[in-house]
Write a protein that holds these residues in place. Sequence first.
Motif, mmCIF file in Angstrom:
data_model
loop_
_atom_site.group_PDB
_atom_site.id
_atom_site.type_symbol
_atom_site.label_atom_id
_atom_site.label_comp_id
_atom_site.label_asym_id
_atom_site.label_seq_id
_atom_site.Cartn_x
_atom_site.Cartn_y
_atom_site.Cartn_z
ATOM 1 N N GLN A 145 18.747 5.962 -49.043
ATOM 2 C CA GLN A 145 18.920 4.532 -48.804
ATOM 3 C C GLN A 145 19.020 3.762 -50.114
ATOM 4 N N VAL A 146 18.224 4.151 -51.098
ATOM 5 C CA VAL A 146 18.297 3.507 -52.412
ATOM 6 C C VAL A 146 19.669 3.756 -53.040
ATOM 7 N N GLY A 147 20.179 4.986 -52.898
ATOM 8 C CA GLY A 147 21.509 5.286 -53.424
ATOM 9 C C GLY A 147 22.600 4.486 -52.743
ATOM 10 N N LEU A 148 22.565 4.407 -51.414
ATOM 11 C CA LEU A 148 23.541 3.612 -50.678
ATOM 12 C C LEU A 148 23.472 2.142 -51.089
ATOM 13 N N ALA A 149 22.244 1.623 -51.221
ATOM 14 C CA ALA A 149 22.069 0.224 -51.609
ATOM 15 C C ALA A 149 22.681 -0.045 -52.979
ATOM 16 N N ALA A 150 22.491 0.891 -53.918
ATOM 17 C CA ALA A 150 23.054 0.718 -55.258
ATOM 18 C C ALA A 150 24.578 0.643 -55.216
#
Length: 273
Positions: free
Chosen positions: A52-57
Motif C-alpha cells: 500500500q505504501v508503494g502504491l501510494a508513492a
Amino acid sequence: MSNRVLKGLSAGGGFRAIVVEATEAVQGLMDAQLGAQPLSEQRDRVSEILGQVGLAAVLVRVEMAPDQRLQLSLRTKDGSCFADSHPDGLLRGVVSGKCPNFGEQTILQVSRVLEDGQLHQGMVEAETDMTATLTQYMLQSEQVVATVGLHVDVEGGVTKSARGFMVQVLPGASREVMEEVIRALEGIEAKWWEQHPDLLLLDLLGGAGHFTLESEVKFGCTCNQESVLDALGSLNPSEIQEMIDDGEDLEMGCQYCGKSYQITLSELDSLMT
C-alpha cells in the motif's frame, strides 16, 4: 497483466483519474524485504502495508511530480515502511524495525522536489487505514481534493493483487462536476481491483474521457558499486580507518534489494585520500 500506470481526463475536463496496476512490482518489494522470513499471517500483513505504501508513492508521484523522484513513508518511533518511486517507473522500498500499524503516533510523510528545485515535505497523522490517510494527506499537504482506492491482497507470501486509483477534482470545479465525480465513483464495481485497468479508468472518468498517460511501474534498484563506495565515503575517516585496520575486505548489502557488494581494502584505502 503487465504492471502499468494509466491516467485520464474526464470528457468535460473537470476531473482526472489515475489507475496503478502493480502486482508484480509489489511482489518484488515483498521478496526483497521479507523473503528471508518464514511464511505467516503477520508477514502477509506487513507485505500488504508495504504494498500500500508503494502504491501510494506511485499515485502521488504521478499526480504531483511525474518527472521527479518521490519518497513516501509510514512510520512510528518503532519502525517504518518506506517507498521510493522514480519517474522511469522504478519502485523500491524498505521495512525498518517494526512495521507501523494505523493509529496514534503513526505518521505519513512525503518528500519530493518542486519545479524550482526546492525540497517539499508534507506529513499527516495516520487515519484508520492507508486509503483514508492518503486522502487526508492530499487535502492537507497538497491542497488537492481527491478520492483514493488502495487494494493489496497477499496470501501465503504471494501477491494476489495490488491495485490503486486516485480521482482528483481540478481547481474551480463546479457543483455539476462534483456531482459527476460522485456518480462515477458510485458506478464502479464493488471489487474494482478485479477489473481490467483500462475499464476501471474509464469507469472512474464517468464512462467517457481521454487517456493521457500510460507508463510502466516495476520493482528495481539503483544500487551499484560506486554508490556503495559513495555511502562509505560519507563516514567519519576514523570509522573507515577502523575497517581498514580490521585487515579484511568488507561485505555490504543493499537495504532495498539485498544485493551484496565486496569492498576491498584498496578501495577502502582510496576513500582516505
